[in-house]
Write a protein that holds these residues in place. Structure first.
Motif, PDB file in Angstrom:
ATOM      1  N   UNK A 224      43.973  39.593  41.779  1.00 45.12           N
ATOM      2  CA  UNK A 224      43.413  39.239  43.083  1.00 45.12           C
ATOM      3  C   UNK A 224      42.473  40.301  43.615  1.00 45.12           C
ATOM      4  N   UNK A 225      42.727  41.568  43.270  1.00 48.08           N
ATOM      5  CA  UNK A 225      41.986  42.673  43.873  1.00 48.08           C
ATOM      6  C   UNK A 225      40.482  42.554  43.694  1.00 48.08           C
TER       7      UNK A 225
ATOM      8  N   UNK B 229      44.391  31.819  44.322  1.00 49.15           N
ATOM      9  CA  UNK B 229      45.003  30.529  44.625  1.00 49.15           C
ATOM     10  C   UNK B 229      46.266  30.377  43.791  1.00 49.15           C
ATOM     11  N   UNK B 230      47.365  30.071  44.470  1.00 48.49           N
ATOM     12  CA  UNK B 230      48.656  29.905  43.807  1.00 48.49           C
ATOM     13  C   UNK B 230      49.269  28.563  44.186  1.00 48.49           C
TER      14      UNK B 230
ATOM     15  N   UNK C 232      51.362  41.812  49.833  1.00 45.44           N
ATOM     16  CA  UNK C 232      50.678  42.979  49.292  1.00 45.44           C
ATOM     17  C   UNK C 232      49.187  42.766  49.014  1.00 45.44           C
ATOM     18  N   UNK C 233      48.722  41.537  48.917  1.00 49.81           N
ATOM     19  CA  UNK C 233      47.340  41.275  48.503  1.00 49.81           C
ATOM     20  C   UNK C 233      46.341  41.817  49.509  1.00 49.81           C
ATOM     21  N   UNK C 234      45.234  42.343  48.996  1.00 52.91           N
ATOM     22  CA  UNK C 234      44.147  42.818  49.849  1.00 52.91           C
ATOM     23  C   UNK C 234      43.059  41.776  50.015  1.00 52.91           C
ATOM     24  N   UNK C 235      43.197  40.644  49.335  1.00 56.07           N
ATOM     25  CA  UNK C 235      42.251  39.544  49.428  1.00 56.07           C
ATOM     26  C   UNK C 235      42.980  38.296  49.929  1.00 56.07           C
ATOM     27  N   UNK C 236      42.269  37.286  50.423  1.00 62.34           N
ATOM     28  CA  UNK C 236      42.929  36.062  50.873  1.00 62.34           C
ATOM     29  C   UNK C 236      43.703  35.385  49.739  1.00 62.34           C
ATOM     30  N   UNK C 237      44.842  34.818  50.096  1.00 67.49           N
ATOM     31  CA  UNK C 237      45.668  34.060  49.151  1.00 67.49           C
ATOM     32  C   UNK C 237      45.829  32.649  49.703  1.00 67.49           C
ATOM     33  N   UNK C 238      45.557  31.642  48.865  1.00 64.83           N
ATOM     34  CA  UNK C 238      45.710  30.248  49.261  1.00 64.83           C
ATOM     35  C   UNK C 238      46.881  29.656  48.504  1.00 64.83           C
TER      36      UNK C 238
ATOM     37  N   UNK D   5      45.022  35.357  55.236  1.00 62.30           N
ATOM     38  CA  UNK D   5      43.952  36.354  55.148  1.00 62.30           C
ATOM     39  C   UNK D   5      44.458  37.681  55.692  1.00 62.30           C
ATOM     40  N   UNK D   6      44.453  38.746  54.870  1.00 60.31           N
ATOM     41  CA  UNK D   6      44.893  40.050  55.370  1.00 60.31           C
ATOM     42  C   UNK D   6      43.885  40.633  56.334  1.00 60.31           C
ATOM     43  N   UNK D   7      44.396  41.339  57.336  1.00 59.35           N
ATOM     44  CA  UNK D   7      43.494  42.002  58.280  1.00 59.35           C
ATOM     45  C   UNK D   7      44.163  43.286  58.753  1.00 59.35           C
ATOM     46  N   UNK D   8      43.370  44.176  59.297  1.00 58.48           N
ATOM     47  CA  UNK D   8      43.897  45.460  59.741  1.00 58.48           C
ATOM     48  C   UNK D   8      44.494  45.354  61.133  1.00 58.48           C
TER      49      UNK D   8
END
Length: 291
Positions: A96-97, A103-104, A127-133, A288-291
């Motif tokens: 994913x990085x 996509x899962x 843990x992902x730094x990118x969006x996961x669908x 979507x990960x965000x800070x």
């Protein structure tokens, strides 16, 4: 970022649905598709039945079948594939990085129940730094073509949900869809009021107008960046998770939520809103990960 869209497959119906979703999204965004199968050698299986090479062969065969099916449906799509040996969470996170998104598949039992998020999927989301669908078995392309919206949750200040809104607008632009932005609010406890906050509320004309203006302000830069994407603003009093699920049930082809990982003594966990929609949404969910 212009990486590939990555789909994790394992031969199950839900992973095939995830692959189909990822392929359609890659075509829309003119991005390559990467298909990965993460597997780990199981020494508990008798070696005379299935040693390392046999188990690896099963993974390769499952991956080849998935790639063959998707290339037949989308011959114009650039597709690469990898068999990744190692713990599923680690290998999926590494995949994913460098991707636009991961996509899962996730099991589900009907639209009223939503997703059953396994331990691997939940750890990857945390843990992902990118969006996961997450996509359920039975998801169909027809839901994307039925005029339904990209529903996205917005909260806090504009910078708090910038990455979430970016993803929603980019997805809507690629699909020719409407963004339906949702902001839920609740009455603050009496002790939360301060002279400063009361002055802000008075200037806005009350709590609900204040919340409406906050949503409008958060959307303004994205309306300017994506002027051709229609936008519907939805402000409602209530629990954020419940409001999002209610709106999504009527309008969503995709539900987009943010995720700020919370660390506890027993490990990382996602917030209550993301957790709730992941377990009860009837459509694919993007986290979507965000800070």
């Amino acid at each position: 970022m212009t990486g590939a869209i990555t789909a994790g497959v394992d031969g199950t119906d839900e992973s095939r649905a995830a692959l189909d979703w990822a392929a359609r999204e890659a075509v829309r965004r003119s991005l390559p598709l990467r298909v990965v199968h993460a597997w780990e050698f199981q020494p508990a299986v008798p070696s005379e039945v299935a040693g390392f090479e046999a188990q690896q062969g099963w993974a390769v065969k499952a991956l080849e079948g998935a790639v063959r099916a998707v290339t037949e449906r989308h011959p114009e799509l650039a597709v690469t594939s990898d068999v990744l040996e190692g713990p599923a969470v680690r290998t999926l996170l590494e995949a994913a990085a460098g991707s636009e998104l991961l996509v899962l598949g996730s099991r589900g039992h009907g639209r009223l129940v939503g997703f059953l998020v396994g331990s691997v999927g939940q750890q990857v989301i945390v843990e992902a730094t990118r969006p996961v669908v997450l996509v359920r078995a039975g998801d169909e392309a027809s839901a994307e073509a039925a005029g339904r919206d990209i529903v996205v949750g917005q909260h806090g200040e504009p910078e708090d949900s910038a990455e979430v809104l970016r993803f929603a607008f980019e997805t809507a632009a690629a699909r020719g869809a409407t963004v339906r932005a949702v902001r839920a609010w609740t009455l603050p406890p009496v002790f939360a009021y301060s002279p400063g906050s009361l002055k802000l509320l008075d200037g806005a004309g009350g709590l609900e107008p204040f919340e409406r203006q906050a949503l409008t302000d958060a959307l303004e830069p994205w309306r300017e960046r994506f002027p051709h994407v229609p936008v519907v603003e939805h402000v409602e009093i209530g629990s954020a998770g419940q409001v999002l699920l209610s709106v999504a049930a009527d309008h969503a082809q995709l539900l987009v939520v943010g995720r700020r990982a919370h660390r506890t003594a027993v490990g990382a966990r996602i917030g209550s809103v993301a957790h709730g929609v992941l377990h009860h949404a009837g459509c694919p969910v993007a986290v979507v990960p965000h800070t």
